[in-house]
Motif scaffolding. Structure first.
Motif, mmCIF file in Angstrom:
data_model
loop_
_atom_site.group_PDB
_atom_site.id
_atom_site.type_symbol
_atom_site.label_atom_id
_atom_site.label_comp_id
_atom_site.label_asym_id
_atom_site.label_seq_id
_atom_site.Cartn_x
_atom_site.Cartn_y
_atom_site.Cartn_z
ATOM 1 N N GLY A 20 0.790 -1.222 0.000
ATOM 2 C CA GLY A 20 0.000 0.000 0.000
ATOM 3 C C GLY A 20 0.825 1.277 0.000
ATOM 4 O O GLY A 20 0.280 2.363 -0.148
ATOM 5 N N ASP A 21 2.153 1.169 0.204
ATOM 6 C CA ASP A 21 3.003 2.359 0.147
ATOM 7 C C ASP A 21 2.913 2.988 -1.235
ATOM 8 O O ASP A 21 2.763 2.295 -2.239
ATOM 9 C CB ASP A 21 4.469 2.015 0.430
ATOM 10 N N ILE A 22 3.012 4.300 -1.268
ATOM 11 C CA ILE A 22 2.950 5.044 -2.524
ATOM 12 C C ILE A 22 4.280 5.732 -2.744
ATOM 13 O O ILE A 22 4.809 6.386 -1.838
ATOM 14 C CB ILE A 22 1.811 6.089 -2.500
ATOM 15 N N ILE A 51 -6.413 9.227 -4.688
ATOM 16 C CA ILE A 51 -6.518 7.797 -4.936
ATOM 17 C C ILE A 51 -7.902 7.370 -4.470
ATOM 18 O O ILE A 51 -8.249 7.531 -3.287
ATOM 19 C CB ILE A 51 -5.419 7.007 -4.203
ATOM 20 N N GLU A 52 -8.667 6.848 -5.399
ATOM 21 C CA GLU A 52 -10.048 6.465 -5.111
ATOM 22 C C GLU A 52 -10.114 5.509 -3.922
ATOM 23 O O GLU A 52 -9.310 4.582 -3.806
ATOM 24 C CB GLU A 52 -10.646 5.797 -6.353
ATOM 25 N N ASN A 53 -11.040 5.762 -3.034
ATOM 26 C CA ASN A 53 -11.283 4.966 -1.831
ATOM 27 C C ASN A 53 -10.160 5.051 -0.794
ATOM 28 O O ASN A 53 -10.171 4.308 0.179
ATOM 29 C CB ASN A 53 -11.555 3.497 -2.168
ATOM 30 N N ILE A 54 -9.178 5.926 -1.008
ATOM 31 C CA ILE A 54 -8.104 6.094 -0.026
ATOM 32 C C ILE A 54 -8.079 7.521 0.497
ATOM 33 O O ILE A 54 -8.163 7.762 1.684
ATOM 34 C CB ILE A 54 -6.729 5.703 -0.603
ATOM 35 N N GLY A 55 -7.947 8.481 -0.393
ATOM 36 C CA GLY A 55 -7.933 9.860 0.073
ATOM 37 C C GLY A 55 -7.265 10.801 -0.893
ATOM 38 O O GLY A 55 -6.954 10.449 -2.034
#
Length: 66
Positions: A20-22, A51-55
């Motif tokens: 999940g790291d970006i 990022i959809e559904n993340i923030g």
């Protein structure tokens, strides 16, 4: 300038990457210079990464002061 496998290898030498790291790598130096008219970030400009559904990550740029 660098491909994704190289970036992952380089970063993982000093930090532990988690699921999940970006990694935001940006663009090559001089991209704004090649446009007509030229485009540069300036004091007060805002960028957003969503990022959809993340923030949403919002960054406001401030000119350097000496």
């Amino acid at each position: 300038m660098f491909n994704v496998p190289y970036l992952l290898s380089f970063l993982s030498r000093t930090i532990t990457l988690q699921r999940g790291d970006i990694i935001s790598s940006g663009t090559l130096f001089g991209v704004g210079m090649g446009r007509n008219p030229q485009v540069w970030l300036k004091d007060g400009d805002v960028t957003e990464i969503a990022i959809e559904n993340i923030g949403l990550l919002t960054t406001t740029y401030q000119a350097e002061t000496d």
